[in-house]
Design a protein around this motif. Structure first.
Motif, PDB file in Angstrom:
ATOM      1  N   GLY A 114     -26.514  45.566 -49.563  1.00 34.91           N
ATOM      2  CA  GLY A 114     -26.277  46.005 -50.935  1.00 34.91           C
ATOM      3  C   GLY A 114     -26.309  47.521 -51.042  1.00 34.91           C
TER       4      GLY A 114
ATOM      5  N   SER B 117     -31.842  42.052 -51.579  1.00 35.54           N
ATOM      6  CA  SER B 117     -32.662  43.160 -52.079  1.00 35.54           C
ATOM      7  C   SER B 117     -33.725  43.484 -51.048  1.00 35.54           C
ATOM      8  CB  SER B 117     -33.352  42.782 -53.399  1.00 35.54           C
ATOM      9  OG  SER B 117     -34.321  41.752 -53.178  1.00 35.54           O
TER      10      SER B 117
ATOM     11  N   THR C  84     -24.741  38.201 -51.935  1.00 31.93           N
ATOM     12  CA  THR C  84     -25.522  36.992 -51.679  1.00 31.93           C
ATOM     13  C   THR C  84     -25.032  36.317 -50.406  1.00 31.93           C
ATOM     14  OG1 THR C  84     -24.059  35.612 -53.029  1.00 31.93           O
ATOM     15  CG2 THR C  84     -25.974  36.571 -54.130  1.00 31.93           C
TER      16      THR C  84
ATOM     17  N   PRO D  24     -29.805  37.126 -54.646  1.00 30.36           N
ATOM     18  CA  PRO D  24     -29.137  38.409 -54.383  1.00 30.36           C
ATOM     19  C   PRO D  24     -29.927  39.218 -53.358  1.00 30.36           C
ATOM     20  CG  PRO D  24     -29.245  37.981 -56.735  1.00 30.36           C
ATOM     21  CD  PRO D  24     -30.092  36.942 -56.072  1.00 30.36           C
TER      22      PRO D  24
ATOM     23  N   TYR E  55     -24.876  43.805 -55.735  1.00 25.12           N
ATOM     24  CA  TYR E  55     -25.391  42.464 -55.502  1.00 25.12           C
ATOM     25  C   TYR E  55     -24.509  41.678 -54.541  1.00 25.12           C
ATOM     26  CZ  TYR E  55     -28.631  43.590 -59.137  1.00 25.12           C
ATOM     27  OH  TYR E  55     -29.611  44.210 -59.864  1.00 25.12           O
TER      28      TYR E  55
END
Length: 318
Positions: free
Chosen positions: A30, A168, A158, A166, A156
């Motif tokens: 991300g 992170s 996935t 998502p 975001y």
């Protein structure tokens, strides 16, 4: 790539630049979207791309004792950012005084007066300034006043990691702490890495025929759950297949948690005092205590066999 620690390190004649700001711990996939966008925009505008980050983690100053486990130290983040094409990294010492800087003052002192921002690239939930009062909407208004663009990139991503959550840094830390280094690698785009200096331990591995590098990890390092892992031991630019043990060594009533890496099929390595890195490819088994020393030795031999196969398969797939 230039590396600056503090505003005073920025060259006096620094011109305009494209800037992105954040902790960027792990530089996961991300983060990479935002950083690559900033680099691409900088190339279009013919100016350098700068990443602004902080040390220590802001939470440690705002809420002492809450420092999160780190997925990558600053020098590693800088290496990863350089690979993405970043021209300079500015590490701002995050002090109590700095934490009280209003969003408006942050814009002027950092983005306008020092970095001469021509564009600022951020994720949609970016917050900055005292009590995190600044957001992308405020930043956009400031851009109209001080002549810089603000571009918002959806960071975001996935996948299978975390059941589709998502991507992170928080999710990555959780997966690492659970021993799901495969899920962490999906988010990071590479294996999770732990690094530090090799120190002398109890040397039981050497006595048992499996000499290990006992890695004294850096402060606040995100260390995987206790167990045995397949991966690589990086020494002086060489990546060696490794069987990695994380834990307290319950077989010998250990209490101190350690990270130890056995370089598979390597003999006579002397790594004491060297800075090394350990990459975690796959979880093999949890930590256990065995009834006899021979049972432990048999298990260690089986662990090494599995690790050799897992690393070999990963290297063949590249």
């Amino acid at each position: 790539m230039q590396r600056w620690r503090g505003l005073e390190d920025i060259p006096q004649d620094w011109g305009r630049s494209v800037v992105t700001i954040g902790s960027y711990d792990g530089v996961h996939r991300g983060h990479q979207l935002i950083i690559r966008h900033a680099v691409d925009r900088a190339r279009e505008l013919g100016v350098p791309a700068v990443v602004v980050t902080f040390d220590p983690h802001p939470s440690e100053v705002v809420r002492p004792g809450s420092h999160p486990p780190l997925l990558a130290p600053h020098h590693r983040r800088a290496e990863l950012m350089a690979e993405l094409g970043v021209d300079a990294v500015l590490i701002l010492p995050f002090t109590t005084e700095f934490s009280k800087l209003s969003p408006a003052d942050f814009v002027v002192k950092v983005l306008v007066d020092k970095l001469h921002a021509k564009a600022v690239v951020e994720g949609p939930n970016f917050r900055f300034g005292h009590r995190a009062a600044g957001n992308v909407e405020f930043l956009t208004e400031q851009g109209k006043v001080y002549d810089f663009e603000v571009e918002v990139v959806d960071l975001y991503v996935t996948g299978e990691a975390g059941g589709g959550e998502p991507f992170s840094s928080t999710l990555t830390r959780r997966l690492v702490s659970e021993g799901d280094v495969g899920g962490a690698a999906e988010i990071l785009g590479r294996p999770h890495r732990v690094e530090g200096v090799v120190v002398r331990g109890a040397q039981r591995g050497r006595e048992l025929g499996f000499p290990t590098a006992n890695v004294e990890t850096l402060p606040h390092t995100a260390i995987p759950a206790d167990g045995v892992y397949a991966g690589w031991l990086h020494v002086a630019g060489e990546a060696m297949p490794a069987a990695i043990s994380v834990g307290t060594n319950p077989q010998f009533d250990g209490t101190e948690r350690t990270v130890e890496a056995y370089a598979i099929d390597r003999v006579g390595l002397d790594l004491y005092g060297l800075h090394v890195a350990v990459d975690f490819l796959a979880f093999v088994r949890g930590q256990a205590r065995f009834d006899t020393l021979q049972a432990l030795l048999d298990q260690m031999a089986d662990d090494v066999r599995k690790c050799r196969e897992l690393v070999g398969a990963a290297e063949a797939a590249e």
